[in-house]
Design a protein around this motif. Structure first.
Motif: not given
Length: 444
Positions: A140-163
C-alpha cells in the motif's frame, strides 16, 4: 490492494503539498485566515470518523463491509478536490474563503473519511494472517509514496507549463481526480473480503449482529478504552503534522535555497528510500519475530538523521548535498513503521475483541482517517499561522529575516522534534505482546 493508495494520495499528497501555496500565491488569500478555516473544519472530523467506522462495521452487502464505502466515497472526493482548486477568481474575497471552507470540509469530514477508513479496514477484512497484513501495508505505502513522489515532482512543472494561472491549477486537479476515480474503482473490484464468520467464534448470524450492536457513544468508549488505539492516533497525527512541515519545502527551496524546483529533488530523497524500506519490511518483521523492535529501532535512526538535516541546514556544512543525504537516511528509518502500521492497527482491533468481545475493525481504522485529516489539517493550519506571523509576503522577491528564520524552524527543527516524540510513543506500543499474554491466559 496497494494501488488503492494511488487514489488516496492523488487527494492527500496534492492537497497537503500544494493547497497553501495555491491559496496564497494564486488566489491571494491570507495564510493565517486559511489556517484558521482549516482548523475550524477539523471540529467535524472526530464525529464523522467514528460514525463512518461504525457504519462500516454494521454494513452487510455483496461487496462486503468496507468496499461499498471505498467505492462511493471517492466520487465525492474527486468532485470536492476539483472544487478546492477551482475557486472562481471573480468572487469577492469573503466568497473565496467560504468556497474553500465548504469544499475542504466536505472533502475531509465526509468523502475522504468514508473512503479512507474503508480502504484501511480492508487490511483486517481481507486476511487474518499477520504476515500478510504487513505485506499488504508495505505494498500500500509503496504505491502511496510513489504517487506522492510523482505529484510533488511534477505538479509545479505542470502548472508552470500550463501558464501558472488559476486555470492551470484547476486543470491539474481535474486530471488527478480522474486518475484517482479510475484507480480507486479498479482497487475496489480487485480484492475480496473474507466471510464475516471467519472473524468470530460463531456462525450464528444473530450472535454476529449482537456483537455489532453499539452506538456512536459506545464505539467512542471502546476506542478510548484501548490505549494502543490512542497511541496510534497520536502517532498518526504527529506524522501528518510532520508531513505538513516538510511540505514547507516549497517555500524553503524558493526563498532559502533559491530554486523552487529543488523541492522535487528533496521529494525524491524522501520517497525513494521509503519505497526501498517498504520492500524489505515484511522480511525484517519476520526475522525480528514481530514489529515492535523494528519500529522503535528504525524510527530512532530517523530521529538522529533529522537532527543532522537540521545541523546541515543551519551550519551550511555540505549544504544541499548533506541535507539530501540525511533526509534520505531519515526516510529509510521511517519506512518500516509505514509498512507495518496497518498490521499494528489490526492487532489493536484484536485487542478490543479479546478484552471487550466486540468486532470494531472499521471503527478501529478511524485512527487512519482521523490522523490524516486532523494531523494534516492542523499541520497545514499551523504552517499558515506561522507564515502569517513571520510576515510572509508573496509579492516580495526576498522575504524578511523573520520569515526566513520561521521557514528554517518549520523545515529543519520541528520535523526532528516530531520524530523524537514518535519514537518515544512507539517504544510503548507493545500490543503484540499484550495480545499474546491475553491468549495465553485464556488457554489456561
Amino acid at each position: 490492494y496497494g494501488s488503492g493508495d494511488v487514489a488516496g494520495n492523488v487527494v492527500y499528497a496534492f492537497l497537503s503539498s500544494f493547497v497553501m501555496i495555491y491559496l496564497t500565491d494564486t488566489v491571494g488569500l491570507n495564510p493565517g485566515i486559511v489556517g484558521t478555516l482549516i482548523a475550524v473544519s477539523k471540529l467535524f472530523d472526530g464525529i464523522t470518523d467514528i460514525f463512518f467506522g461504525s457504519m462500516i462495521d454494521k454494513t452487510h452487502s455483496k461487496l462486503g463491509k468496507a468496499r461499498p464505502w471505498m467505492l462511493y466515497g471517492y466520487i465525492g472526493c474527486a468532485i470536492t478536490l476539483v472544487g478546492i482548486f477551482a475557486i472562481p477568481m471573480g468572487m469577492s474575497e469573503f466568497a473565496k474563503y467560504a468556497w474553500f471552507f465548504i469544499c475542504y470540509s466536505l472533502l475531509n469530514a465526509v468523502f475522504y473519511t468514508a473512503n479512507n477508513i474503508a480502504y484501511s479496514a480492508l487490511t483486517s477484512l481481507v486476511t487474518k494472517n499477520s504476515a500478510e497484513r504487513v505485506e499488504m501495508g508495505s505494498y500500500r505505502f509503496m504505491f502511496a509514496f510513489a504517487t506522492s513522489l510523482a505529484i510533488q515532482s511534477f505538479t509545479l512543472l505542470a502548472v508552470s507549463a500550463l501558464g501558472d494561472t488559476a486555470e492551470a491549477w484547476r486543470t491539474v486537479a481535474i486530471v488527478y481526480a480522474i486518475i484517482g476515480l479510475i484507480v480507486n474503482t479498479l482497487s475496489v473490484f480487485s480484492v475480496k473480503e473474507l466471510p464475516e464468520e471467519e472473524f468470530v467464534d460463531t456462525t450464528d448470524k444473530a450472535e454476529i449482529e449482537k456483537d455489532e450492536k453499539y452506538g456512536l457513544v459506545e464505539a467512542a468508549k471502546l476506542l478510548v478504552s484501548n490505549k494502543y488505539y490512542l497511541m496510534i492516533c497520536v502517532t498518526y497525527i504527529l506524522q501528518q503534522i510532520y508531513g505538513a512541515m516538510i511540505s514547507m519545502g516549497t517555500y524553503y527551496a524558493a526563498h532559502i535555497l533559491g530554486d523552487k524546483n529543488l523541492f522535487g529533488v528533496f521529494s525524491w530523497a524522501i520517497n525513494i528510500p521509503l519505497i526501498i524500506a517498504l520492500v524489505f519490511t515484511p522480511t525484517l518483521v519476520a526475522k525480528m519475530h514481530g514489529m515492535y523492535k523494528l519500529n522503535v529501532g528504525s524510527y530512532a535512526l530517523a530521529t538522529v538523521a533529522r537532527a543532522l538535516v537540521a545541523v546541515a541546514g543551519y551550519t551550511g556544512s555540505g549544504g544541499v548535498k548533506m541535507m539530501l543525504l540525511f533526509t534520505a537516511i531519515a526516510a529509510l528509518g521511517q519506512g518500516p513503521w509505514q509498512g507495518d502500521m496497518n498490521a499494528v492497527i489490526a492487532s489493536c482491533s484484536e485487542y478490543t475483541w479479546l478484552t471487550k468481545h466486540k468486532r470494531v475493525d472499521g471503527t478501529m481504522y478511524s485512527c487512519t482517517s482521523l490522523g490524516v485529516k486532523l494531523g494534516g489539517g492542523l499541520g497545514t493550519a499551523i504552517t499558515g499561522w506561522l507564515l502569517a506571523f513571520s510576515n510572509y509576503d508573496k509579492a516580495l522577491a526576498v522575504q524578511p529575516e523573520s520569515c526566513i528564520n520561521m521557514l528554517k524552524l518549520m523545515y529543519l527543527v520541528i520535523p526532528f522534534v516530531l520524530d523524537a516524540i514518535i519514537t518515544f510513543i512507539l517504544s510503548r506500543m507493545k500490543v503484540e505482546e499484550a495480545n499474546d499474554k491475553i491468549r495465553a491466559e485464556m488457554k489456561n
